[in-house]
Enzyme design. Structure first.
Site, PDB file in Angstrom:
ATOM      1  N   HIS A  74       0.844  -1.208   0.000  1.00 26.45           N
ATOM      2  CA  HIS A  74       0.000   0.000   0.000  1.00 26.45           C
ATOM      3  C   HIS A  74       0.879   1.258   0.000  1.00 26.45           C
ATOM      4  O   HIS A  74       0.607   2.224  -0.718  1.00 26.45           O
ATOM      5  CB  HIS A  74      -0.873   0.067   1.263  1.00 26.45           C
ATOM      6  CG  HIS A  74      -1.915  -1.000   1.384  1.00 26.45           C
ATOM      7  ND1 HIS A  74      -2.081  -1.756   2.526  1.00 26.45           N
ATOM      8  CD2 HIS A  74      -2.868  -1.427   0.522  1.00 26.45           C
ATOM      9  CE1 HIS A  74      -3.089  -2.598   2.351  1.00 26.45           C
ATOM     10  NE2 HIS A  74      -3.578  -2.431   1.148  1.00 26.45           N
ATOM     11  N   LYS A  92     -17.202  -6.466   7.778  1.00 27.00           N
ATOM     12  CA  LYS A  92     -15.987  -7.251   7.985  1.00 27.00           C
ATOM     13  C   LYS A  92     -15.665  -7.340   9.471  1.00 27.00           C
ATOM     14  O   LYS A  92     -16.240  -6.640  10.288  1.00 27.00           O
ATOM     15  CB  LYS A  92     -14.830  -6.593   7.243  1.00 27.00           C
ATOM     16  CG  LYS A  92     -14.860  -6.852   5.741  1.00 27.00           C
ATOM     17  CD  LYS A  92     -13.563  -6.362   5.108  1.00 27.00           C
ATOM     18  CE  LYS A  92     -13.539  -6.606   3.618  1.00 27.00           C
ATOM     19  NZ  LYS A  92     -12.324  -6.066   2.994  1.00 27.00           N
ATOM     20  N   ARG A 120      -2.333  -6.181  -8.342  1.00 23.06           N
ATOM     21  CA  ARG A 120      -1.215  -7.081  -8.042  1.00 23.06           C
ATOM     22  C   ARG A 120      -1.053  -8.148  -9.107  1.00 23.06           C
ATOM     23  O   ARG A 120       0.031  -8.430  -9.571  1.00 23.06           O
ATOM     24  CB  ARG A 120      -1.454  -7.780  -6.688  1.00 23.06           C
ATOM     25  CG  ARG A 120      -1.232  -6.886  -5.507  1.00 23.06           C
ATOM     26  CD  ARG A 120      -1.750  -7.512  -4.266  1.00 23.06           C
ATOM     27  NE  ARG A 120      -3.179  -7.792  -4.395  1.00 23.06           N
ATOM     28  CZ  ARG A 120      -3.951  -8.180  -3.411  1.00 23.06           C
ATOM     29  NH1 ARG A 120      -3.447  -8.368  -2.217  1.00 23.06           N
ATOM     30  NH2 ARG A 120      -5.239  -8.392  -3.608  1.00 23.06           N
ATOM     31  N   SER A 131      -3.122  -7.666   3.123  1.00 21.56           N
ATOM     32  CA  SER A 131      -3.309  -7.486   4.573  1.00 21.56           C
ATOM     33  C   SER A 131      -3.726  -8.800   5.221  1.00 21.56           C
ATOM     34  O   SER A 131      -3.333  -9.098   6.365  1.00 21.56           O
ATOM     35  CB  SER A 131      -4.389  -6.431   4.833  1.00 21.56           C
ATOM     36  OG  SER A 131      -3.993  -5.185   4.320  1.00 21.56           O
TER      37      SER A 131
HETATM   38  O1  PNS Z   1      -9.008  -2.686   0.330  1.00 23.13           O
HETATM   39  P1  PNS Z   1     -10.290  -3.174  -0.248  1.00 23.13           P
HETATM   40  O2  PNS Z   1     -11.112  -3.874   0.819  1.00 23.13           O
HETATM   41  O3  PNS Z   1     -10.075  -4.033  -1.472  1.00 23.13           O
HETATM   42  O4  PNS Z   1     -11.117  -1.863  -0.733  1.00 23.13           O
HETATM   43  C1  PNS Z   1     -12.411  -2.000  -1.296  1.00 23.13           C
HETATM   44  C2  PNS Z   1     -13.098  -0.613  -1.447  1.00 23.13           C
HETATM   45  C3  PNS Z   1     -13.071   0.163  -0.150  1.00 23.13           C
HETATM   46  C4  PNS Z   1     -12.386   0.193  -2.519  1.00 23.13           C
HETATM   47  C5  PNS Z   1     -14.572  -0.883  -1.922  1.00 23.13           C
HETATM   48  O5  PNS Z   1     -15.149  -1.852  -1.110  1.00 23.13           O
HETATM   49  C6  PNS Z   1     -15.460   0.369  -1.901  1.00 23.13           C
HETATM   50  O6  PNS Z   1     -15.245   1.295  -2.635  1.00 23.13           O
HETATM   51  N1  PNS Z   1     -16.482   0.366  -1.013  1.00 23.13           N
HETATM   52  C7  PNS Z   1     -17.393   1.483  -0.861  1.00 23.13           C
HETATM   53  C8  PNS Z   1     -18.801   1.142  -1.363  1.00 23.13           C
HETATM   54  C9  PNS Z   1     -18.951   1.468  -2.834  1.00 23.13           C
HETATM   55  O7  PNS Z   1     -18.761   2.578  -3.286  1.00 23.13           O
HETATM   56  N2  PNS Z   1     -19.348   0.461  -3.634  1.00 23.13           N
HETATM   57  C10 PNS Z   1     -19.572   0.628  -5.059  1.00 23.13           C
HETATM   58  C11 PNS Z   1     -18.390   0.183  -5.900  1.00 23.13           C
HETATM   59  S1  PNS Z   1     -18.577  -1.506  -6.335  1.00 23.13           S
END
Ligand code: PNS
Length: 165
Positions: free
Chosen positions: A17, A41, A90, A128
């Site tokens: 990150h 989560k 990745r 993570s």
């Molecule tokens: O580190 P992560 O868990 O892969 O991040 C995921 C994240 C936070 C980018 C994603 O879950 C997110 O944007 N959540 C907010 C809800 C949202 O906007 N959803 C619509 C997009 S599918």
């Protein structure tokens, strides 16, 4: 002025990150690292702790700030006047999920684009979840996270075990 948002769970922030944050901070004028408040989560760290760790690790980058958000990412981006979302890729396994997310976000907010940074090779395997799993078995995580984060991870795991006694 280009404002970009780098969203994620960051539970905890890894060297992978931090690599993306540093590289994205060179592309955007202002980079906001945003921790998702996600009650679905079962995180190791609270959102406040994750924000604090990220702030400590990025303190040397003057155009980077850290916050948290709830709800839709694109609404959070709009609130900050950000037209760019940063994500790391990745491996090809990340691609489908990331493509779906970026296309969904563009459907909701056509003015918000996602840019992808390919993860540096030395962190291509890193997540993570892996960090937490290795640490849970007492393994060495120093290649995956900074010394401060390593200390915080082991302190959290120890605190969790004491609570269960
Ligand atoms: O580190 P992560 O868990 O892969 O991040 C995921 C994240 C936070 C980018 C994603 O879950 C997110 O944007 N959540 C907010 C809800 C949202 O906007 N959803 C619509 C997009 S599918």
């Amino acid at each position: 002025m280009t404002t970009a948002i780098y969203p994620g769970s960051f539970d905890p922030v890894t060297r992978g990150h931090l690599d993306i944050i540093e590289r994205a901070s060179r592309v955007a004028d202002r980079l906001i690292v945003s921790v998702l408040i996600n009650s679905a989560k079962n995180p190791l760290f609270t959102v406040e702790e994750r924000v604090q760790l990220l702030r400590e690790e990025t303190a040397y980058l003057p155009n980077v700030t850290v916050d948290s958000f709830d709800g839709l990412l694109v609404e959070h981006a709009r609130k900050h006047g950000a037209h760019l979302i940063v994500r790391g890729l990745r491996a090809v396994t990340d691609f489908e999920y990331e493509l779906q997310m970026s296309q969904t976000n563009r459907k909701i907010a056509p003015e918000v684009d996602t840019i992808f940074f390919t993860t540096s090779l030395e962190y291509a395997y890193l997540s993570s979840s892996t960090v937490k799993e290795v640490a849970g078995f007492g393994g060495d995580i120093s290649a995956f996270v900074t010394p401060q984060v390593e200390k915080a991870v082991f302190a959290k795991i120890a605190a969790g075990r004491n609570k269960m006694r």
